[in-house]
Design an enzyme around this catalytic site. Structure first.
Site, PDB file in Angstrom:
ATOM      1  N   CYS A 156     -25.956  30.728 -31.638  1.00  0.00           N
ATOM      2  CA  CYS A 156     -24.795  30.797 -32.523  1.00  0.00           C
ATOM      3  C   CYS A 156     -25.106  31.818 -33.620  1.00  0.00           C
ATOM      4  O   CYS A 156     -26.043  32.598 -33.485  1.00  0.00           O
ATOM      5  CB  CYS A 156     -24.421  29.426 -33.086  1.00  0.00           C
ATOM      6  SG  CYS A 156     -25.587  28.713 -34.275  1.00  0.00           S
ATOM      7  N   CYS A 189     -26.191  25.090 -37.112  1.00  0.00           N
ATOM      8  CA  CYS A 189     -25.146  24.101 -36.800  1.00  0.00           C
ATOM      9  C   CYS A 189     -24.978  23.922 -35.290  1.00  0.00           C
ATOM     10  O   CYS A 189     -25.452  22.946 -34.720  1.00  0.00           O
ATOM     11  CB  CYS A 189     -23.802  24.502 -37.425  1.00  0.00           C
ATOM     12  SG  CYS A 189     -23.786  24.480 -39.233  1.00  0.00           S
ATOM     13  N   ARG A 190     -24.300  24.858 -34.657  1.00  0.00           N
ATOM     14  CA  ARG A 190     -23.901  24.677 -33.265  1.00  0.00           C
ATOM     15  C   ARG A 190     -25.049  24.804 -32.269  1.00  0.00           C
ATOM     16  O   ARG A 190     -25.213  23.944 -31.398  1.00  0.00           O
ATOM     17  CB  ARG A 190     -22.786  25.665 -32.913  1.00  0.00           C
ATOM     18  CG  ARG A 190     -21.531  25.444 -33.742  1.00  0.00           C
ATOM     19  CD  ARG A 190     -20.533  26.548 -33.568  1.00  0.00           C
ATOM     20  NE  ARG A 190     -21.033  27.786 -34.162  1.00  0.00           N
ATOM     21  CZ  ARG A 190     -20.450  28.963 -34.023  1.00  0.00           C
ATOM     22  NH1 ARG A 190     -19.374  29.089 -33.264  1.00  0.00           N
ATOM     23  NH2 ARG A 190     -20.950  30.034 -34.616  1.00  0.00           N
ATOM     24  N   SER A 191     -25.834  25.866 -32.371  1.00  0.00           N
ATOM     25  CA  SER A 191     -26.874  26.058 -31.342  1.00  0.00           C
ATOM     26  C   SER A 191     -28.008  25.033 -31.428  1.00  0.00           C
ATOM     27  O   SER A 191     -28.459  24.553 -30.381  1.00  0.00           O
ATOM     28  CB  SER A 191     -27.404  27.492 -31.338  1.00  0.00           C
ATOM     29  OG  SER A 191     -27.960  27.864 -32.567  1.00  0.00           O
ATOM     30  N   ASP A 246     -17.059  26.572 -35.415  1.00  0.00           N
ATOM     31  CA  ASP A 246     -18.135  26.531 -36.404  1.00  0.00           C
ATOM     32  C   ASP A 246     -17.750  25.524 -37.481  1.00  0.00           C
ATOM     33  O   ASP A 246     -16.787  25.721 -38.215  1.00  0.00           O
ATOM     34  CB  ASP A 246     -18.333  27.912 -37.014  1.00  0.00           C
ATOM     35  CG  ASP A 246     -19.577  28.000 -37.883  1.00  0.00           C
ATOM     36  OD1 ASP A 246     -20.145  26.943 -38.233  1.00  0.00           O
ATOM     37  OD2 ASP A 246     -19.976  29.122 -38.221  1.00  0.00           O
ATOM     38  N   ASN A 252     -27.923  29.638 -36.444  1.00  0.00           N
ATOM     39  CA  ASN A 252     -28.880  28.730 -35.829  1.00  0.00           C
ATOM     40  C   ASN A 252     -29.162  27.510 -36.699  1.00  0.00           C
ATOM     41  O   ASN A 252     -30.267  26.995 -36.726  1.00  0.00           O
ATOM     42  CB  ASN A 252     -30.172  29.464 -35.464  1.00  0.00           C
ATOM     43  CG  ASN A 252     -31.088  28.704 -34.525  1.00  0.00           C
ATOM     44  OD1 ASN A 252     -32.302  28.814 -34.634  1.00  0.00           O
ATOM     45  ND2 ASN A 252     -30.561  27.931 -33.606  1.00  0.00           N
TER      46      ASN A 252
END
Length: 154
Positions: free
Chosen positions: A8, A13-15, A126, A11
């Site tokens: 993401c 939140c999402r990934s 996000d 690095n």
């Protein structure tokens, strides 16, 4: 050994959420000896930081502790990993630029929500600028998508 990298922007939140969920699914399937995963960001904004506290809190509600520290994706990652999974089109475009004309690298690049049985939009939203509900939504998207991804990788 199959290697999967989730990417993401920062690095945090999402990934790392996708990495944690995928790693948990790999453990549950007893595939630890066959599949490894990691995550990275396209930016250098948060290198060395733990995942956002709200991401960690959403994970803990599902008995998943995230310990990953943010790092920036490198060209070497595109060679090392078998699957490089972007969270949205912007991250995918960044990875495609990094891959250059290498068809071997480009074939590895995918969007996480390509695996989501209920994708709607292909972007994992996000949650950084929002509230706790956005982080829970990302967890659920990662869970659905990573289950299907694992079925394909395994």
């Amino acid at each position: 050994m199959k290697r999967v990298l989730f990417v993401c922007l920062g690095n945090i939140c999402r990934s790392p959420q996708a990495e944690g969920v995928f790693a948990q699914l790999v453990r549950e399937a007893q595939l630890d000896d066959a599949i490894v995963c990691d995550s990275a960001g396209t930016s250098d904004y948060h290198i060395g930081e733990l995942a956002d506290p709200r991401t960690r809190a959403a994970s803990l509600r599902h008995d998943l502790a995230l310990t990953h520290r943010a790092r920036q994706v490198t060209v070497d990652d595109l060679d090392h990993f078998d699957w490089v999974i972007a969270m949205d089109q912007h991250n995918l475009a960044h990875l495609q630029h990094m891959a250059g004309r290498s068809q071997a690298r480009l074939r590895k690049l995918r969007l996480l929500r390509e695996f989501d049985p209920d994708p709607g939009d292909l972007a994992v939203p996000d949650p950084y600028g929002g509230g706790a509900d956005g982080f829970e939504r990302v967890y659920q998207i990662c869970l659905r998508s990573c289950r299907a991804l694992l079925a394909e990788v395994a």
